[in-house]
Design an enzyme around this catalytic site. Structure first.
Site, PDB file in Angstrom:
ATOM      1  N   GLU A 132       0.335  -1.275  -0.284  1.00  0.00           N
ATOM      2  CA  GLU A 132       0.050   0.421  -0.281  1.00  0.00           C
ATOM      3  C   GLU A 132       0.585   1.478  -0.101  1.00  0.00           C
ATOM      4  OE1 GLU A 132      -3.616   0.262   1.765  1.00  0.00           O
ATOM      5  OE2 GLU A 132      -3.962  -2.419   0.689  1.00  0.00           O
ATOM      6  N   HIS A 172      -3.087   2.088   8.457  1.00  0.00           N
ATOM      7  CA  HIS A 172      -1.746   2.075   7.379  1.00  0.00           C
ATOM      8  C   HIS A 172      -1.092   3.308   8.242  1.00  0.00           C
ATOM      9  CE1 HIS A 172      -3.748   2.552   3.317  1.00  0.00           C
ATOM     10  NE2 HIS A 172      -3.374   1.556   3.343  1.00  0.00           N
ATOM     11  N   CYS A 221      -2.716  10.928   3.306  1.00  0.00           N
ATOM     12  CA  CYS A 221      -3.224  10.593   2.724  1.00  0.00           C
ATOM     13  C   CYS A 221      -3.573  11.153   1.460  1.00  0.00           C
ATOM     14  CB  CYS A 221      -4.038   9.534   3.033  1.00  0.00           C
ATOM     15  SG  CYS A 221      -4.407   8.602   4.371  1.00  0.00           S
TER      16      CYS A 221
END
Length: 426
Positions: free
Chosen positions: A172, A240, A355
């Site tokens: 990711e 995350h 993000c």
């Protein structure tokens, strides 16, 4: 001189709240709500303007075409774009929702970026993330790879294809990678953070093998550090690492429960990087950390040598988080400024300031090799803002995803964006 360029994801015209992301508390909490794609994109553009106003270099990555009819054809659907989407809407609504997602906005998941001073060949390496854990995100990988090759086509860059899609190779991107160094141009320490072993409540979004592969591809594995995210952080909703930790230059801002092996990691970092500054928020619960997205702030180096935190309004509105921010500003560390940005549309899907951006450190020669269509100044940002105001939908309800009028509107918006990208930049 090496500088860091933030490439923010332009929020796409199909931004919606389908609740697709397991483990992302905000995504599930807001599933079924009416979204505002135009407001979302404008909020993101305002954040980009904030960085420009601070004297920083700003870029952007465009959203891929959505709904992704070109991807659905690979699954056997045939005909025009409208015909393909109509078939999917009739046969598999969940697949249509996945193919309509605007989650590419979160460019921290686009790739892992390894800086030139650290890599084996002295180039900037971008390892495109496969995003294989979630269906809607996995559909982005090939589009992202093509976009990165378009932006970073010069010899100073090496853009790698996504890792193979496999259960134990989920990758990711930069959301699970931190680089610590005396400055952006110095040799640094790359920290790869992976999820807990499989079997927990939430999926392992970043696999250790994927992190090792990214390090290997760029030639940084011999000096890289690999750390496991704490199970407590994942259970609290930190899907995350960048929900509980952020690093910039020689500063690490982290929640004390961010890492499973915190003492060992901090000891190793301190040994490798003299002058390391560790800022830990000891009076902020994991629940408040996730609710406020304090650690999903951008921590950026300013032209005057100090640093600024770019925080979401949720961090200001959370009393505990705001107290921590004031404590950080008052303490003896490089962080001297805070900027509050409204990203409520993205935040409602679980994406804060960090993000929305991919950090790419580049020396002057490498910067000159970046496709200028993807770099912004105030004038180009104004043009992009007008484009969004003209073509992005005002609102999308869940039922709108099956409406051919929305599909057509999204296609027209993407065509307008492509015209912007191919127009002369001077």
């Amino acid at each position: 001189m090496t500088l860091e360029i933030n490439f923010d994801g332009l929020i796409g015209p199909t931004h919606n709240y389908a609740g697709l992301s397991l483990g992302n508390i905000a995504s599930h909490s807001n599933a079924g709500a009416v979204s505002s794609p135009r407001a979302a994109a404008l909020q993101g553009l305002t954040k980009m303007r904030t960085l420009l106003d601070l004297g920083l270099t700003q870029g952007f990555l465009p959203p891929p075409p959505r709904p992704a009819a070109h991807v659905l054809r690979r699954l056997g659907f045939k005909g025009s774009d409208q015909a393909v989407l109509a078939q999917v809407a009739d046969e598999d609504l969940d697949l249509l929702r996945a193919a309509s997602s605007a989650s590419s906005m979160w460019t921290a998941n686009a790739a892992t970026v390894l800086a030139a001073p650290d890599t084996a060949d002295g180039r900037v390496h971008l390892v495109t993330a496969n995003l294989g854990t979630m269906l809607h995100r996995s559909l982005e990988a090939d589009d992202t790879y093509a976009t990165l090759r378009r932006v970073f086509s010069g010899e100073a860059f090496a853009v790698h294809a996504p890792l193979p899609f496999a259960a134990h190779l989920g990758d990711e991107g930069a959301a699970n990678h931190m680089r610590l160094a005396a400055n952006h141009g110095a040799r640094g320490v790359n920290v790869f953070v992976h999820g807990a072993p499989r079997g927990g409540r939430f999926p392992e979004r970043q696999a250790l093998r994927a992190s090792q592969a990214a390090a290997r591809l760029a030639g940084v594995q011999p000096t890289a550090l690999f750390a496991m995210q704490s199970a407590e952080a994942i259970k609290a909703g930190a899907f995350h690492n960048d929900v509980v930790a952020v690093a910039n230059a020689n500063v690490l801002l982290a929640h004390p429960q961010a890492f499973a092996t915190r003492p060992d990691l901090l000891a190793e970092l301190s040994a490798r990087l003299p002058g390391l500054v560790v800022i830990e928020t000891r009076d902020l619960s994991l629940e408040d950390a996730v609710a406020s997205y304090l650690f999903n702030s951008q921590l950026v180096s300013l032209p005057d040598g100090y640093m600024a935190l770019i925080v979401p309004v949720e961090a200001r509105d959370n009393a505990a988080a705001w107290r921590e921010i004031q404590t950080i500003l008052a303490a003896d560390n490089p962080v001297t400024k805070v900027k509050v940005v409204d990203l409520r549309q993205s935040m409602s899907n679980g994406g804060g300031p960090a993000c929305l951006r991919l950090r790419v450190p580049v020396a002057a020669a490498a910067r000159d090799q970046i496709n200028p269509a993807f770099l912004l100044d105030h004038a180009r940002l104004d043009r992009l803002t007008r484009l969004v105001e003209t073509w992005w939908p005002r609102a999308i309800a869940p039922s709108d995803l099956t409406d051919p009028a929305l599909w057509e509107a999204a296609m027209v918006a993407h065509a307008a964006l492509e015209t912007f990208l191919t127009a002369p930049t001077v």
